[in-house]
Write a protein that holds these residues in place. Structure first.
Motif, PDB file in Angstrom:
ATOM      1  N   TYR A 172       5.923  54.154  -1.433  1.00 31.66           N
ATOM      2  CA  TYR A 172       4.655  54.875  -1.646  1.00 31.66           C
ATOM      3  C   TYR A 172       3.897  54.287  -2.830  1.00 31.66           C
ATOM      4  O   TYR A 172       2.694  54.007  -2.734  1.00 31.66           O
ATOM      5  N   VAL A 173       4.572  54.084  -3.951  1.00 34.19           N
ATOM      6  CA  VAL A 173       3.930  53.571  -5.162  1.00 34.19           C
ATOM      7  C   VAL A 173       3.329  52.189  -4.917  1.00 34.19           C
ATOM      8  O   VAL A 173       2.156  51.928  -5.246  1.00 34.19           O
ATOM      9  N   ALA A 174       4.125  51.295  -4.361  1.00 34.91           N
ATOM     10  CA  ALA A 174       3.666  49.920  -4.148  1.00 34.91           C
ATOM     11  C   ALA A 174       2.569  49.851  -3.091  1.00 34.91           C
ATOM     12  O   ALA A 174       1.608  49.080  -3.232  1.00 34.91           O
ATOM     13  N   GLY A 217      -0.744  39.732  -3.205  1.00 36.16           N
ATOM     14  CA  GLY A 217       0.343  38.906  -2.680  1.00 36.16           C
ATOM     15  C   GLY A 217       1.655  39.129  -3.410  1.00 36.16           C
ATOM     16  O   GLY A 217       2.717  39.269  -2.781  1.00 36.16           O
ATOM     17  N   ILE A 218       1.591  39.175  -4.745  1.00 35.86           N
ATOM     18  CA  ILE A 218       2.814  39.375  -5.535  1.00 35.86           C
ATOM     19  C   ILE A 218       3.373  40.775  -5.299  1.00 35.86           C
ATOM     20  O   ILE A 218       4.589  40.962  -5.146  1.00 35.86           O
ATOM     21  N   LEU A 223       7.478  44.351  -2.952  1.00 37.44           N
ATOM     22  CA  LEU A 223       7.831  45.492  -2.102  1.00 37.44           C
ATOM     23  C   LEU A 223       8.799  45.076  -0.999  1.00 37.44           C
ATOM     24  O   LEU A 223       9.798  45.767  -0.751  1.00 37.44           O
ATOM     25  N   ILE A 224       8.539  43.962  -0.356  1.00 38.96           N
ATOM     26  CA  ILE A 224       9.413  43.494   0.738  1.00 38.96           C
ATOM     27  C   ILE A 224      10.820  43.212   0.221  1.00 38.96           C
ATOM     28  O   ILE A 224      11.819  43.615   0.833  1.00 38.96           O
ATOM     29  N   PRO A 242      13.167  41.588  -8.125  1.00 35.87           N
ATOM     30  CA  PRO A 242      12.078  42.562  -8.046  1.00 35.87           C
ATOM     31  C   PRO A 242      11.505  42.939  -9.412  1.00 35.87           C
ATOM     32  O   PRO A 242      10.299  43.171  -9.543  1.00 35.87           O
ATOM     33  N   THR A 243      12.364  42.967 -10.438  1.00 30.80           N
ATOM     34  CA  THR A 243      11.890  43.321 -11.774  1.00 30.80           C
ATOM     35  C   THR A 243      11.031  42.206 -12.363  1.00 30.80           C
ATOM     36  O   THR A 243      10.008  42.460 -13.006  1.00 30.80           O
TER      37      THR A 243
END
Length: 314
Positions: A172-174, A217-218, A223-224, A242-243
């Motif tokens: 949801y956030v992303a 894009g980033i 997210l993926i 991810p971080t």
């Protein structure tokens, strides 16, 4: 780069270097923006103060996640003590709140810039919609982040009780973050599309403003990857990439928000328009006494520079 290919402890060092390098890039970008704008207009406006507030939140986020990284980000969780894992979760908990605040402030800074850029009522209404949506996103995301698990350990989504579905929450956030970025780029295209300038110059202007596609894009990549690895049995190791991408999102978001204020672009924009009223750094603004309005906008384009001068003299 994959954390699994980095020797233990080196992953922490690589993260610290990359994280603070990206933060320094953001500082330099804001410095260039503010220096250019002040040199050309002798004043700063609301969008500049908001971007400085965003930088402060970004700094707090960097400090928080750096503390977490020092506890073993990139290392197998089985090699860490319970104390180190607990400290990592607490640091990540606080860093995410600062990250959300920083991203929202950057979007609000862009929104304030858009208000100054175009006087059209339609653009202003769309800009207010953007502000409200970003505010709703920030409020809901921060509240659910702060209370993601039951007290007294709301940060412990590994062993805590009554925790939210973190995978769904980050989705949801992303997703909202990406959607607002798409809205910003579309609004830029709508505004710049109304300028009367050559095709080549308009393309240059659109390229500068649409650089926020990099943020999209980033964020989409982050997210993926996050959805692919979460829930993870080896959290501290798998969250390394991810971080890092979260840090890249923050830095790129700042840089692309500052790009349109660099002098070569401002001068190129000015020379390509038939008339510019109160555009930051325009010749009209430089010639006007510094006691004028704080607003800058694009309005009333005439068909030639001569007509522009005649309209101004009226």
């Amino acid at each position: 780069m994959d954390a699994r290919e980095i020797p233990r402890n080196d992953a922490r060092t690589v993260f610290q270097i990359l994280s603070w390098f990206l933060f320094v890039v953001a500082i330099l970008s804001i410095g260039a923006r503010l220096g250019t704008k002040y040199a050309m207009t002798r004043k700063l406006t609301w969008d500049d103060w908001i971007i400085l507030a965003a930088l402060s939140a970004y700094l707090a986020q960097c400090v928080s996640i750096s503390i977490g990284a020092s506890q073993g980000l990139g290392d197998p969780m089985s090699s860490l003590s319970e104390y180190a894992v607990e400290n990592f979760l607490q640091a990540e908990y606080s860093s995410l709140v600062f990250q959300l605040i920083a991203l929202a402030l950057i979007k609000w800074s862009i929104s304030a810039s858009i208000q100054q850029l175009s006087p059209r009522a339609t653009h202003k209404r769309l800009d207010w919609i953007l502000r409200i949506v970003v505010g709703f996103w920030l409020l809901t995301a921060v509240l659910t982040s702060l209370f993601q698990c039951a007290l007294p350990t709301p940060w412990d989504y590994l062993f805590g009780s009554r925790c939210i579905n973190r995978r769904a929450w980050w989705g949801y956030v992303a997703s909202f973050n990406i959607a607002t970025e798409v809205f910003i780029v579309a609004l830029y295209f709508l505004i710049i599309g109304n300028l009367r300038m050559s095709f080549a110059r308009k393309t240059l202007v659109l390229l500068i403003f649409s650089s926020r596609i990099l943020v999209i894009g980033i964020a989409l990549s982050q997210l993926i990857i996050f959805l692919h690895i979460f829930p993870s049995l080896d959290l501290t190791k798998d969250l390394w990439l991810p971080t890092i991408l979260n840090q890249a999102i923050l830095s790129t978001s700042v840089v692309t928000a500052c790009g349109p204020y660099l002098r070569p672009f401002m001068e190129s924009l000015e020379s390509g328009m038939t008339r510019v009223d109160h555009m930051p750094g325009s010749q009209e603004d430089l010639a006007r006494p510094r006691t004028g309005s704080n607003g800058y906008g694009l309005s009333g384009f005439s068909s030639s520079t001569a007509c522009s001068s005649q309209a101004t003299n009226r």
